[in-house]
Motif scaffolding. Sequence first.
Motif, PDB file in Angstrom:
ATOM      1  N   THR A  54       0.832  -1.194   0.000  1.00  0.00           N
ATOM      2  CA  THR A  54       0.000   0.000   0.000  1.00  0.00           C
ATOM      3  C   THR A  54       0.866   1.244   0.000  1.00  0.00           C
ATOM      4  O   THR A  54       1.754   1.394   0.846  1.00  0.00           O
ATOM      5  CB  THR A  54      -0.941   0.029   1.219  1.00  0.00           C
ATOM      6  N   PRO A  56       0.845   5.118   0.683  1.00  0.00           N
ATOM      7  CA  PRO A  56      -0.047   6.004   1.437  1.00  0.00           C
ATOM      8  C   PRO A  56      -0.277   7.352   0.765  1.00  0.00           C
ATOM      9  O   PRO A  56       0.650   7.976   0.252  1.00  0.00           O
ATOM     10  CB  PRO A  56       0.695   6.174   2.772  1.00  0.00           C
ATOM     11  N   VAL A  58      -2.965  10.445   2.048  1.00  0.00           N
ATOM     12  CA  VAL A  58      -4.042  10.817   2.956  1.00  0.00           C
ATOM     13  C   VAL A  58      -4.283  12.320   2.868  1.00  0.00           C
ATOM     14  O   VAL A  58      -3.329  13.110   2.862  1.00  0.00           O
ATOM     15  CB  VAL A  58      -3.717  10.406   4.404  1.00  0.00           C
ATOM     16  N   ARG A 104      -7.416   1.952  -0.884  1.00  0.00           N
ATOM     17  CA  ARG A 104      -7.578   1.362   0.452  1.00  0.00           C
ATOM     18  C   ARG A 104      -8.842   1.893   1.115  1.00  0.00           C
ATOM     19  O   ARG A 104      -9.619   1.136   1.681  1.00  0.00           O
ATOM     20  CB  ARG A 104      -6.352   1.663   1.314  1.00  0.00           C
ATOM     21  N   HIS A 105      -9.019   3.227   1.097  1.00  0.00           N
ATOM     22  CA  HIS A 105     -10.235   3.897   1.567  1.00  0.00           C
ATOM     23  C   HIS A 105     -10.671   3.401   2.952  1.00  0.00           C
ATOM     24  O   HIS A 105     -11.833   3.031   3.167  1.00  0.00           O
ATOM     25  CB  HIS A 105     -11.367   3.707   0.559  1.00  0.00           C
ATOM     26  N   SER A 106      -9.729   3.416   3.899  1.00  0.00           N
ATOM     27  CA  SER A 106     -10.054   2.987   5.260  1.00  0.00           C
ATOM     28  C   SER A 106     -10.833   4.050   6.025  1.00  0.00           C
ATOM     29  O   SER A 106     -11.400   3.769   7.074  1.00  0.00           O
ATOM     30  CB  SER A 106      -8.777   2.627   6.015  1.00  0.00           C
ATOM     31  N   HIS A 107     -10.849   5.291   5.506  1.00  0.00           N
ATOM     32  CA  HIS A 107     -11.681   6.359   6.056  1.00  0.00           C
ATOM     33  C   HIS A 107     -11.886   7.393   4.944  1.00  0.00           C
ATOM     34  O   HIS A 107     -11.317   7.278   3.863  1.00  0.00           O
ATOM     35  CB  HIS A 107     -11.052   6.995   7.308  1.00  0.00           C
ATOM     36  N   TYR A 109     -10.867  10.291   4.330  1.00  0.00           N
ATOM     37  CA  TYR A 109      -9.722  11.085   3.888  1.00  0.00           C
ATOM     38  C   TYR A 109      -8.623  10.216   3.245  1.00  0.00           C
ATOM     39  O   TYR A 109      -7.580  10.733   2.875  1.00  0.00           O
ATOM     40  CB  TYR A 109      -9.119  11.847   5.069  1.00  0.00           C
ATOM     41  N   ASP A 110      -8.859   8.932   3.143  1.00  0.00           N
ATOM     42  CA  ASP A 110      -7.825   7.989   2.707  1.00  0.00           C
ATOM     43  C   ASP A 110      -7.931   7.729   1.204  1.00  0.00           C
ATOM     44  O   ASP A 110      -8.926   7.204   0.724  1.00  0.00           O
ATOM     45  CB  ASP A 110      -7.974   6.675   3.473  1.00  0.00           C
ATOM     46  N   SER A 112      -5.174   6.156  -0.343  1.00  0.00           N
ATOM     47  CA  SER A 112      -3.989   5.312  -0.536  1.00  0.00           C
ATOM     48  C   SER A 112      -4.244   4.243  -1.589  1.00  0.00           C
ATOM     49  O   SER A 112      -5.369   3.743  -1.741  1.00  0.00           O
ATOM     50  CB  SER A 112      -3.599   4.654   0.787  1.00  0.00           C
TER      51      SER A 112
END
Length: 342
Positions: A54, A56, A58, A104-107, A109-110, A112
């Motif tokens: 991954t 990053p 952000v 990735r879109h874990s939140h 604002y992400d 990655s």
Amino acid sequence: MQRLLLLGCLWLLAAPPVSSIFQRPTGTPAPLRLQYLLEPLHPTVHTQRGATATLPCVLRALPHNYRVKWSKVEPANYRENIIIITNGLYHKNYGPLSPRVRLRHSHRYDASLTITDVALEDEGRYRCQLVNGLEDESISLTLHLEGVVFPYQPSNGRYKFNYHEAKRACEQQDSRLATYQQLYKAWTEGLDWCNAGWILDGTVHYPIINSREPCGGRLLLPGVRTYGARDKQKDRFDAFCFTSALQGSQVYFIRGHLNFKEAGQACRNHGAAIAKVGQLYSAWKFSQLDRCDGGWLADGSVRYPITTPRQRCGGLPDPGVRSFGFPSKEMRTYGTYCFVGK
């Protein structure tokens, strides 16, 4: 008192602004301040072939109408190839990486970028660019694979490849043409080779540790010697290939007095394939494969890997993959190296 106040006001008007008192030296560009993107803590991401990595990216804030564009800088043509574009709600994938990339879109604002089943050609520099109307800003990241560079030439002798043939030859041996950075790193680690070879950007080089007459002369300092950019169709040289470890794979030796055809069959009988040159180099570098036995490889060459140099295994003082060249494929003198992938 009024006179002092007047003089003070005149001094303030004449004085340079505070920001200009502490100017950067002339000719030094001011760093671009990121307004929306966070500077990555680690701009280089280390991974292995076959793994998931991954990169990053952000955001610290979400502009009203924005897009995030991921691209990869290709050293072969210096172009940026788009990988994925998103507006936070929808995204679209582009190019050959398309089946193996996702956000990735874990939140919220992400942005990655995740790459699955990392391949040799994935190594390099990536850019995450935020486009906000007429303004844009970006960060650069590097995906790094630990690997090994090896010189390669065909069975009919040295300096037979044009650029495209060299590129294809490396790919056929489970590798790719090395970048200049990979070749330079290999030189710092001891690669010493007198034959010039193509690398990925279309230039030609050769790495020298021990200066000597046939390799530019004794007076030249050690280094990566260069012929510069050459004609990719007409000029002919060897190749410098780059390969890396592949998760879940193994190279092993089968003893015997086999000709080339029998060597391939012996590997297939064990549910394996006859190993390629890049696979043998990878096993030598990352699995410390050490055998004093010459074995057939897929290109018809006979080689053996040495991690602990000794007198009866070639007598050379440094570790390496030794070669017997390309003997007659009818010879029943050698065993074979087999490869089992994941």
